[in-house]
Design a protein around this motif. Structure first.
Motif, PDB file in Angstrom:
ATOM      1  N   TRP A  39      -6.947 -41.964   4.738  1.00  0.00           N
ATOM      2  CA  TRP A  39      -6.654 -40.768   3.720  1.00  0.00           C
ATOM      3  C   TRP A  39      -5.844 -39.761   4.413  1.00  0.00           C
ATOM      4  CZ3 TRP A  39      -8.449 -37.020   6.868  1.00  0.00           C
ATOM      5  CH2 TRP A  39      -9.754 -37.452   7.836  1.00  0.00           C
ATOM      6  N   ALA A  40      -5.204 -38.946   3.648  1.00  0.00           N
ATOM      7  CA  ALA A  40      -4.422 -37.905   4.196  1.00  0.00           C
ATOM      8  C   ALA A  40      -4.578 -36.542   3.661  1.00  0.00           C
ATOM      9  CB  ALA A  40      -2.893 -38.276   4.316  1.00  0.00           C
ATOM     10  N   ASN A  41      -4.065 -35.609   4.169  1.00  0.00           N
ATOM     11  CA  ASN A  41      -4.037 -34.172   3.500  1.00  0.00           C
ATOM     12  C   ASN A  41      -2.833 -33.183   3.804  1.00  0.00           C
ATOM     13  OD1 ASN A  41      -4.944 -31.132   4.737  1.00  0.00           O
ATOM     14  ND2 ASN A  41      -5.445 -31.440   2.364  1.00  0.00           N
ATOM     15  N   ASP A  42      -2.558 -32.396   2.708  1.00  0.00           N
ATOM     16  CA  ASP A  42      -1.603 -31.311   3.000  1.00  0.00           C
ATOM     17  C   ASP A  42      -1.503 -30.664   1.764  1.00  0.00           C
ATOM     18  OD1 ASP A  42       1.335 -31.449   5.361  1.00  0.00           O
ATOM     19  OD2 ASP A  42       1.397 -30.115   3.631  1.00  0.00           O
ATOM     20  N   PHE A  43      -0.988 -29.463   1.836  1.00  0.00           N
ATOM     21  CA  PHE A  43      -1.195 -28.316   0.899  1.00  0.00           C
ATOM     22  C   PHE A  43       0.253 -28.426  -0.130  1.00  0.00           C
ATOM     23  CE2 PHE A  43       1.235 -26.034   3.832  1.00  0.00           C
ATOM     24  CZ  PHE A  43       1.917 -25.030   3.096  1.00  0.00           C
ATOM     25  N   ASP A  44       1.239 -28.965   0.132  1.00  0.00           N
ATOM     26  CA  ASP A  44       2.629 -28.792  -0.472  1.00  0.00           C
ATOM     27  C   ASP A  44       2.825 -30.108  -1.344  1.00  0.00           C
ATOM     28  OD1 ASP A  44       5.364 -27.469  -0.745  1.00  0.00           O
ATOM     29  OD2 ASP A  44       5.843 -29.308  -0.189  1.00  0.00           O
ATOM     30  N   ARG A  45       2.756 -29.914  -2.688  1.00  0.00           N
ATOM     31  CA  ARG A  45       2.885 -30.927  -3.576  1.00  0.00           C
ATOM     32  C   ARG A  45       4.099 -31.716  -3.413  1.00  0.00           C
ATOM     33  NH1 ARG A  45      -0.833 -33.421  -6.161  1.00  0.00           N
ATOM     34  NH2 ARG A  45       0.352 -35.227  -5.247  1.00  0.00           N
ATOM     35  N   ASP A  46       5.291 -31.233  -3.066  1.00  0.00           N
ATOM     36  CA  ASP A  46       6.461 -31.960  -2.780  1.00  0.00           C
ATOM     37  C   ASP A  46       6.207 -32.960  -1.614  1.00  0.00           C
ATOM     38  OD1 ASP A  46       7.770 -31.210  -5.029  1.00  0.00           O
ATOM     39  OD2 ASP A  46       9.231 -29.891  -3.681  1.00  0.00           O
ATOM     40  N   THR A  47       5.591 -32.270  -0.465  1.00  0.00           N
ATOM     41  CA  THR A  47       5.151 -33.062   0.714  1.00  0.00           C
ATOM     42  C   THR A  47       4.433 -34.227   0.532  1.00  0.00           C
ATOM     43  OG1 THR A  47       5.694 -31.095   2.185  1.00  0.00           O
ATOM     44  CG2 THR A  47       4.625 -32.760   3.103  1.00  0.00           C
ATOM     45  N   CYS A  48       3.107 -33.944  -0.455  1.00  0.00           N
ATOM     46  CA  CYS A  48       2.210 -35.013  -0.580  1.00  0.00           C
ATOM     47  C   CYS A  48       3.013 -36.136  -1.311  1.00  0.00           C
ATOM     48  CB  CYS A  48       1.125 -34.453  -1.506  1.00  0.00           C
ATOM     49  SG  CYS A  48       0.108 -33.133  -0.425  1.00  0.00           S
ATOM     50  N   ASP A  49       3.929 -35.642  -2.300  1.00  0.00           N
ATOM     51  CA  ASP A  49       4.321 -36.650  -3.230  1.00  0.00           C
ATOM     52  C   ASP A  49       5.233 -37.550  -2.279  1.00  0.00           C
ATOM     53  OD1 ASP A  49       3.143 -36.007  -5.512  1.00  0.00           O
ATOM     54  OD2 ASP A  49       4.808 -34.856  -6.170  1.00  0.00           O
ATOM     55  N   THR A  50       6.078 -37.015  -1.350  1.00  0.00           N
ATOM     56  CA  THR A  50       6.911 -37.956  -0.347  1.00  0.00           C
ATOM     57  C   THR A  50       6.000 -38.885   0.419  1.00  0.00           C
ATOM     58  OG1 THR A  50       8.430 -36.250  -0.220  1.00  0.00           O
ATOM     59  CG2 THR A  50       8.335 -37.682   1.632  1.00  0.00           C
TER      60      THR A  50
END
Length: 354
Positions: A39-50
């Motif tokens: 699993w992973a987490n980040d808050f920025d949508r583009d970053t997560c989609d990448t």
């Protein structure tokens, strides 16, 4: 460990996947120890989609795109390994050193501590800018003590990416923690192994496929184009001005003289540090009088050409600049896996005295 084993990796502040890509392509020298994404987490949508597109396209639900402060850490699932490049805004050498006093960013490292205490992974890796060592009042020692008190023995080192075959002068503190109850000792991999690799910018940016994603060339203003024409490879605008070559109308009038302003790459040397943001003159410039493309920035960060970043130009630039170089991640994590496999490898003593 004497059997085949795959460490399940969890990440906070995962970024676009620099650590993860390196981890998933690392394995012990005998091929028995590997890593899989959990699993992973980040808050920025583009970053997560990448991250999803390149790391876990079959399990998009495993990436939690939200503010870590709203994340239910206890529901994420068991892991064997953990990685986090906690936000460096408080610790960067550019700007004020607010450290842990900066509530918005400085305390975010603690969520990684919660992961360590909740899931007790066998090992972890944490990355931050070199400025973390001098931020605040003893902040670095506080962070290290919290990691130790969570049950881990630490190896702390300032890694210079250019010493590890990476075409960039990027210096970052990487902390490797091994759980106290495990009879495993991690050692810093010896950079001498990579001494013969060509890390010149020219080599790094050569032969980019015509159809490589994120490779659009941005048009720059005529005035910027003219200014660049007076700057020699490896120089910045201040050096061109001091040499007397730069016409008055092209000079920069600012009190702060950041070395990266309108700085060109030297084709025969590694690139300077890829950054995530910045105004005019900070976009990184090719020796042929143009701005670098995002693909070229990604090359410098050792992302493969098949790695596609999601988002508009500025978002992609930010993602690339925030990432850990894939190759550096792979080198360090390979050393971790060899340590668990009981396999010797060339190593050096840590260069940081805590």
């Amino acid at each position: 460990m004497d059997k085949t084993f795959t460490f399940k990796l969890g990440e906070l502040f995962c970024g676009p996947g620099g650590i993860a890509y390196g981890a998933l392509h690392a394995q012990s020298s005998d091929g028995k120890l590997k890593i899989s994404h959990a699993w992973a987490n980040d808050f920025d949508r583009d970053t997560c989609d990448t991250y999803i597109k390149n790391i876990c396209p079959d399990t998009p639900e495993s990436v939690y795109c939200m503010d870590v402060r709203k994340l239910d850490i206890k529901s994420l699932g068991n892991i064997d390994a953990f990685a986090y490049g906690f936000p460096c805004n408080s610790f960067s050498n550019v700007g004020e050193h607010k450290g842990l006093a900066n509530e918005k960013f400085g305390q975010l490292y603690w969520y990684g501590i919660e992961v360590l205490r909740t899931y007790k992974p066998k090992w972890f890796i944490a990355e931050n800018v070199s400025g973390i060592r001098s931020a605040g009042s003893g902040d670095f020692k506080i962070i290290l003590n919290d990691m130790r008190e969570s049950g881990y023995k630490l190896t702390v080192n300032l890694y210079k990416a250019e010493q590890y075959g990476i075409p960039q002068t990027r210096h970052r503190v990487i902390i490797v923690g091994i759980r106290n109850d495990l009879d495993v000792d991690f050692h810093v991999p010896d950079p001498a192994v990579y001494a013969d690799i060509d890390i010149s910018a020219q080599k790094a940016l050569s032969d980019i496929p015509a159809d490589a994603p994120n490779n659009e060339v941005r048009k720059i203003a005529d005035k910027v184009q003219r200014r660049l024409s007076y700057i020699r490879p490896g120089e910045n605008v201040w050096q061109a001005e001091e040499s007397g070559r730069l016409p008055d109308e092209l000079k920069i009038h600012t009190k702060t003289r950041i070395s990266q302003i309108y700085r060109k790459l030297d084709p025969d040397k590694p690139a300077y540090t890829v950054t995530a943001a910045g105004g005019g003159g900070t976009f990184m410039y090719h020796w042929t009088d143009r701005e670098l493309t995002n693909r070229e920035r990604a090359r410098i960060q050792t992302f493969p050409d098949t790695y596609e970043f999601v988002g508009k130009y500025s978002s992609v630039r930010k993602q690339i600049g925030m990432a850990v170089p894939c190759r550096l991640s792979q080198i360090v994590i390979t050393a971790v896996l060899n340590s668990f496999a009981g396999i010797d490898y060339p190593w050096i003593e840590p260069n940081l005295k805590e």
